[in-house]
Enzyme design. Structure first.
Site, mmCIF file in Angstrom:
data_model
loop_
_atom_site.group_PDB
_atom_site.id
_atom_site.type_symbol
_atom_site.label_atom_id
_atom_site.label_comp_id
_atom_site.label_asym_id
_atom_site.label_seq_id
_atom_site.Cartn_x
_atom_site.Cartn_y
_atom_site.Cartn_z
ATOM 1 N N GLY A 1 0.624 -1.396 0.197
ATOM 2 C CA GLY A 1 -0.120 -0.307 0.028
ATOM 3 C C GLY A 1 1.079 1.643 0.102
ATOM 4 N N ARG B 1 7.571 2.369 0.846
ATOM 5 C CA ARG B 1 7.670 0.195 0.988
ATOM 6 C C ARG B 1 8.085 0.085 0.282
ATOM 7 N NH1 ARG B 1 2.954 -2.345 3.611
ATOM 8 N NH2 ARG B 1 3.362 -0.736 5.231
ATOM 9 N N ARG C 1 1.692 11.188 -8.534
ATOM 10 C CA ARG C 1 0.970 11.160 -7.520
ATOM 11 C C ARG C 1 1.894 10.979 -6.031
ATOM 12 N NH1 ARG C 1 -5.611 11.525 -7.806
ATOM 13 N NH2 ARG C 1 -5.890 12.407 -10.259
ATOM 14 N N ARG D 1 -0.272 -8.761 -3.647
ATOM 15 C CA ARG D 1 -0.389 -7.602 -2.780
ATOM 16 C C ARG D 1 0.127 -7.713 -1.201
ATOM 17 N NH1 ARG D 1 -1.728 -4.356 0.523
ATOM 18 N NH2 ARG D 1 -3.586 -4.910 2.743
ATOM 19 N N SER E 1 -0.116 -4.974 5.735
ATOM 20 C CA SER E 1 -0.519 -4.671 6.955
ATOM 21 C C SER E 1 -1.947 -5.495 6.888
ATOM 22 C CB SER E 1 0.315 -3.915 7.910
ATOM 23 O OG SER E 1 -0.401 -2.799 7.197
ATOM 24 N N ASP F 1 -1.126 -5.721 13.923
ATOM 25 C CA ASP F 1 -1.641 -4.989 14.755
ATOM 26 C C ASP F 1 -2.223 -5.936 15.422
ATOM 27 O OD1 ASP F 1 -4.134 -3.332 14.254
ATOM 28 O OD2 ASP F 1 -2.793 -2.677 12.981
ATOM 29 N N ARG G 1 6.567 -0.879 9.598
ATOM 30 C CA ARG G 1 5.611 -1.599 8.548
ATOM 31 C C ARG G 1 6.266 -1.145 7.225
ATOM 32 N NH1 ARG G 1 1.694 0.432 12.232
ATOM 33 N NH2 ARG G 1 1.726 2.366 11.025
#
Length: 239
Positions: free
Chosen positions: A21, A25, A44, A88, A91, A210, A223
């Site tokens: 996402g 990362r 973007r 994908r 987290s 989490d 993350r």
């Protein structure tokens, strides 16, 4: 062949794309694991890179948060750039003690209350499934590297912040107990649907960041940079 959301040209993306996402990362994965990575899009701020991993072309690109965002980027990758497989890597928040902090989850389905599939193609199913072939490749990769996987249905939610409720059982307990959801994220339902309607491959690996049943949680930095087991499994997958 650029799009309103992607400045890459034909041939800039590999046939397989890892899609976290967070675009930072994506940058971390490219700079840490890929040989000769090159930036192919940054529209973007959604960074996309292509390089090689153990001699095979691999791309990695951020998806942004939520189903509309990954829906746009994955659809364009599949239809405009010749991408065949998207994994994908994200987290998730655990709904059960079976999935603990830093555990890696392989999704066997994504349940959602979202209208994404119904709006996109008229598909009324509330569970979208990944590619069996790609999931099998991820299992082989994990086994070869000695990385354990927890498998099961996940919850793809449209809402991150829910209004407090005194209702018992809670919504997440109902999803766990009635739908078998192990954890929650926000993208895979749309990704799996796009792959299904376009005849492509999609899969999802998640690292537990989490928990709804424990006070444990990871930091933003963890993350971004510490979910390396999941990354290695995805990079090692070969169809």
């Amino acid at each position: 062949m650029s799009t309103p959301h992607n400045r890459a040209e034909n041939g800039d993306f590999a046939k397989i794309v890892l899609m976290p996402g967070d675009p930072l990362r994506a940058q971390f994965i490219a700079e840490t694991f890929l040989e000769s990575p090159r930036l192919v899009t940054d529209v973007r701020g959604m960074l996309g890179y292509t390089g090689t991993y153990q001699g095979r072309p691999v791309s990695v690109m951020g998806s942004g948060m939520g189903m509309p965002s990954i829906g746009i980027y994955s659809y364009e990758l599949y239809t405009q750039y010749g991408v065949e497989s998207i994994i994908r890597i994200g987290s998730a928040g655990s709904y059960t003690e079976k999935a603990r902090l830093f555990d890696v989850v392989l999704a066997t389905g994504a349940y959602s209350e979202s209208s994404y599939a119904a709006t996109q193609s008229g598909d009324s199913s509330d569970i979208q499934r990944p590619s069996e072939a790609l999931n099998a490749a991820l299992r082989r990769s994990a086994a070869a590297q000695g990385i354990p996987l927890i498998e099961g249905i996940i919850h793809s939610s449209d809402v991150f912040y829910r209004q407090p409720s005194d209702q018992k059982p809670t919504y997440w307990e109902r999803l766990r107990d009635e739908k078998g959801c192990l954890a929650v994220e926000m993208e895979s339902f749309a990704l799996f649907h796009n792959a299904k309607v376009l005849g492509k491959h999609a899969a999802c690996l998640l690292t537990i960041s989490d928990s709804f049943v424990s006070p444990e949680a990871t930091t933003a930095e963890q993350r971004q940079t510490s979910f390396t087991a999941m990354m290695k499994v995805a990079l090692g997958a070969q169809l």
